[in-house]
Design a protein around this motif. Structure first.
Motif, mmCIF file in Angstrom:
data_model
loop_
_atom_site.group_PDB
_atom_site.id
_atom_site.type_symbol
_atom_site.label_atom_id
_atom_site.label_comp_id
_atom_site.label_asym_id
_atom_site.label_seq_id
_atom_site.Cartn_x
_atom_site.Cartn_y
_atom_site.Cartn_z
ATOM 1 N N LEU A 185 -58.664 -48.616 29.862
ATOM 2 C CA LEU A 185 -57.870 -48.821 29.436
ATOM 3 C C LEU A 185 -57.388 -48.044 28.037
ATOM 4 C CD1 LEU A 185 -56.788 -51.709 27.215
ATOM 5 C CD2 LEU A 185 -58.934 -51.906 26.294
ATOM 6 N N ALA A 186 -58.808 -47.202 28.097
ATOM 7 C CA ALA A 186 -58.557 -46.073 26.852
ATOM 8 C C ALA A 186 -57.846 -44.645 27.778
ATOM 9 C CB ALA A 186 -60.358 -45.007 27.036
ATOM 10 N N HIS A 187 -57.559 -44.790 28.958
ATOM 11 C CA HIS A 187 -56.925 -44.078 29.215
ATOM 12 C C HIS A 187 -55.132 -44.132 28.877
ATOM 13 C CE1 HIS A 187 -54.853 -40.794 32.002
ATOM 14 N NE2 HIS A 187 -54.382 -42.114 32.557
ATOM 15 N N LEU A 188 -54.421 -45.471 28.894
ATOM 16 C CA LEU A 188 -53.604 -45.677 28.841
ATOM 17 C C LEU A 188 -53.681 -45.591 27.085
ATOM 18 C CD1 LEU A 188 -51.446 -47.644 28.919
ATOM 19 C CD2 LEU A 188 -52.824 -50.150 29.024
ATOM 20 N N ALA A 189 -54.609 -46.127 26.219
ATOM 21 C CA ALA A 189 -54.427 -46.322 25.083
ATOM 22 C C ALA A 189 -54.299 -44.855 24.317
ATOM 23 C CB ALA A 189 -55.145 -46.521 24.188
ATOM 24 N N ALA A 190 -54.700 -43.560 24.992
ATOM 25 C CA ALA A 190 -54.388 -42.290 24.460
ATOM 26 C C ALA A 190 -52.344 -41.792 25.717
ATOM 27 C CB ALA A 190 -55.811 -41.291 24.920
ATOM 28 N N SER A 191 -52.536 -41.821 26.226
ATOM 29 C CA SER A 191 -51.542 -41.798 27.116
ATOM 30 C C SER A 191 -50.810 -41.696 26.269
ATOM 31 C CB SER A 191 -51.108 -42.530 28.322
ATOM 32 O OG SER A 191 -51.678 -43.366 28.463
ATOM 33 N N SER A 192 -50.561 -43.957 25.861
ATOM 34 C CA SER A 192 -49.246 -44.061 24.523
ATOM 35 C C SER A 192 -49.281 -43.500 23.535
ATOM 36 C CB SER A 192 -49.778 -45.906 24.622
ATOM 37 O OG SER A 192 -49.818 -46.335 26.237
ATOM 38 N N ALA A 193 -50.541 -42.417 22.934
ATOM 39 C CA ALA A 193 -50.051 -41.954 21.432
ATOM 40 C C ALA A 193 -50.083 -40.851 22.124
ATOM 41 C CB ALA A 193 -51.635 -42.120 21.292
ATOM 42 N N ASP A 194 -49.093 -39.993 21.273
ATOM 43 C CA ASP A 194 -48.692 -38.406 21.048
ATOM 44 C C ASP A 194 -49.472 -37.772 21.775
ATOM 45 O OD1 ASP A 194 -47.225 -36.396 18.825
ATOM 46 O OD2 ASP A 194 -47.612 -36.068 20.685
ATOM 47 N N ALA A 195 -49.073 -37.149 22.992
ATOM 48 C CA ALA A 195 -50.579 -36.252 23.477
ATOM 49 C C ALA A 195 -50.791 -35.404 22.369
ATOM 50 C CB ALA A 195 -50.099 -35.771 25.182
ATOM 51 N N GLY A 196 -50.246 -34.865 21.828
ATOM 52 C CA GLY A 196 -50.862 -33.668 20.747
ATOM 53 C C GLY A 196 -51.876 -34.031 20.186
ATOM 54 N N ARG A 197 -51.821 -35.476 19.688
ATOM 55 C CA ARG A 197 -52.805 -35.782 18.948
ATOM 56 C C ARG A 197 -54.437 -36.114 19.093
ATOM 57 N NH1 ARG A 197 -51.753 -42.117 16.220
ATOM 58 N NH2 ARG A 197 -49.943 -40.439 16.255
ATOM 59 N N GLN A 198 -54.124 -36.287 20.321
ATOM 60 C CA GLN A 198 -55.997 -36.516 21.210
ATOM 61 C C GLN A 198 -56.509 -34.866 21.257
ATOM 62 O OE1 GLN A 198 -55.778 -37.372 25.591
ATOM 63 N NE2 GLN A 198 -57.951 -38.271 24.777
ATOM 64 N N ALA A 199 -55.121 -33.821 21.772
ATOM 65 C CA ALA A 199 -56.462 -32.381 21.801
ATOM 66 C C ALA A 199 -55.836 -31.853 20.532
ATOM 67 C CB ALA A 199 -55.191 -31.542 22.594
ATOM 68 N N GLU A 200 -56.004 -32.524 19.476
ATOM 69 C CA GLU A 200 -55.671 -31.123 17.768
ATOM 70 C C GLU A 200 -57.569 -32.015 17.355
ATOM 71 O OE1 GLU A 200 -55.751 -28.507 16.160
ATOM 72 O OE2 GLU A 200 -53.198 -28.952 16.709
ATOM 73 N N SER A 201 -58.343 -31.333 17.438
ATOM 74 C CA SER A 201 -59.211 -31.367 16.973
ATOM 75 C C SER A 201 -59.227 -30.369 15.622
ATOM 76 C CB SER A 201 -60.474 -30.003 17.628
ATOM 77 O OG SER A 201 -59.924 -28.412 17.243
ATOM 78 N N THR A 202 -58.305 -29.735 14.930
ATOM 79 C CA THR A 202 -58.379 -29.697 13.257
ATOM 80 C C THR A 202 -57.887 -31.269 12.721
ATOM 81 O OG1 THR A 202 -57.610 -27.112 13.481
ATOM 82 C CG2 THR A 202 -56.986 -28.392 11.011
ATOM 83 N N PHE A 203 -56.470 -31.227 13.768
ATOM 84 C CA PHE A 203 -56.360 -32.910 13.302
ATOM 85 C C PHE A 203 -57.501 -33.925 13.130
ATOM 86 C CE2 PHE A 203 -55.235 -36.960 13.915
ATOM 87 C CZ PHE A 203 -54.140 -38.251 12.560
ATOM 88 N N THR A 204 -58.500 -34.400 14.406
ATOM 89 C CA THR A 204 -59.975 -35.098 14.511
ATOM 90 C C THR A 204 -59.998 -34.379 13.115
ATOM 91 O OG1 THR A 204 -58.925 -34.892 16.812
ATOM 92 C CG2 THR A 204 -61.020 -35.897 16.247
#
Length: 304
Positions: A185-204
């Protein structure tokens, strides 16, 4: 929402808590099979709720709800955004979010609920259980849907089987089976969002800081200083992750909390404003109207 097998998953009790002035309905462990911290079973038409909070009213929960739909369309509100789910879609509602069931939609499918503390911290981190930036509505491809359905069916079989294992092993097996499902489920949720959002540590880091401080801190510069970034770096990171400015992101979070408080509590308008960093009621009303095109009083009246 669910038949009586899983009704407790979405049913408040006499010990309902309050968080930040909002009545929050807890996960009723005592209604789970074996008293474990999760429930899974079919959604049904015999819906009930705590007398003070019908399902059709906006309410807040402190546990996870995942609904996999067999039919539709179903309209469901999560954090004041309307979502339309169809057969094969999932809705993932996280602790602290507000939502409302549609009185005109027929909910058919399977519902999973889980207490936040049921899974160990490593699993919580691996499955992104608190990724509030990810969308609640998920539309898996056919192969992913098949995997999710199989995982959920296996989880339901393990949940209902209380005869073949002692309770401690039963709970352990449930945790492992639940983890396998949540990883999908988490893989689906992450791939459904902007891929750059997940990798952006500054934004996180910025997102997490806003979540902790939005009630008192609305300043982009203050967040940038606290995180050790220049304002320009923060602007680039937030734009890449969300498409909006840091100020827009902060304001959206503040407006959401204002809506929650207006919908859930009888606090005077001035006290709602004070709770989210506006000691002056007139400034709060002006801010709210700029972002919603409604006064706080009109918004509250529309929900009641």
């Amino acid at each position: 929402m669910a038949d009586r097998t899983t009704q407790g998953s979405i049913q408040g009790g006499a010990d309902d808590g309050r968080v930040d002035g909002i009545r929050t309905f807890p996960f009723p462990v005592e209604l789970s099979v074996g008293g474990v911290g999760m429930q899974v079973g079919p959604m049904g038409t015999g819906r009930t709720w705590h007398a003070d909070a019908p399902l059709e009213r906006v309410h807040r929960i402190d546990f996870h709800v995942v609904m996999l739909f067999d039919g539709g369309p179903v309209r469901h509100m999560v954090d004041f955004a309307e979502y339309e789910a169809r057969a094969g879609d999932l809705l993932w509602i996280r602790p602290g979010q507000v939502h409302r069931f549609s009185p005109t939609s027929e909910y058919r499918g399977t519902v999973l609920t889980m207490q936040p503390g049921f899974l160990p911290r490593t699993t919580v981190e691996a499955t992104g259980l608190y990724r509030y930036d990810l969308p609640p509505l998920l539309r898996p491809s056919e192969p992913r849907l098949a995997g999710l359905k199989a995982g959920l069916a296996q989880l339901q079989r393990e949940y209902e089987d209380t005869e073949t294992l002692p309770l401690s092993l039963h709970a352990a097996v449930l945790r492992h089976t639940l983890t396998a499902f949540l990883l999908r489920l988490a893989h689906l949720a992450a791939s459904s969002a902007d891929a750059g959002r997940q990798a952006e540590s500054t934004f996180t880091l910025f997102r997490d800081a806003v979540e902790k401080g939005f009630a008192t801190n609305h300043s982009v510069s203050a967040y940038a200083d606290a995180l050790g970034y220049s304002r320009r770096t923060l602007v680039r990171a937030v734009r890449a992750a969300t498409g909006e400015t840091p100020k827009g992101f902060i304001d959206k979070r503040v407006v959401l909390e204002a809506k929650r408080l207006l919908a859930h509590t009888d606090l005077p308008i001035g006290r709602v404003g004070a709770a989210i960093g506006f000691p002056d009621a007139a400034n709060f009303s002006k801010f709210f109207q700029q972002h919603t095109e409604m006064t706080p009083a009109a918004f509250r009246a529309e929900l009641r």
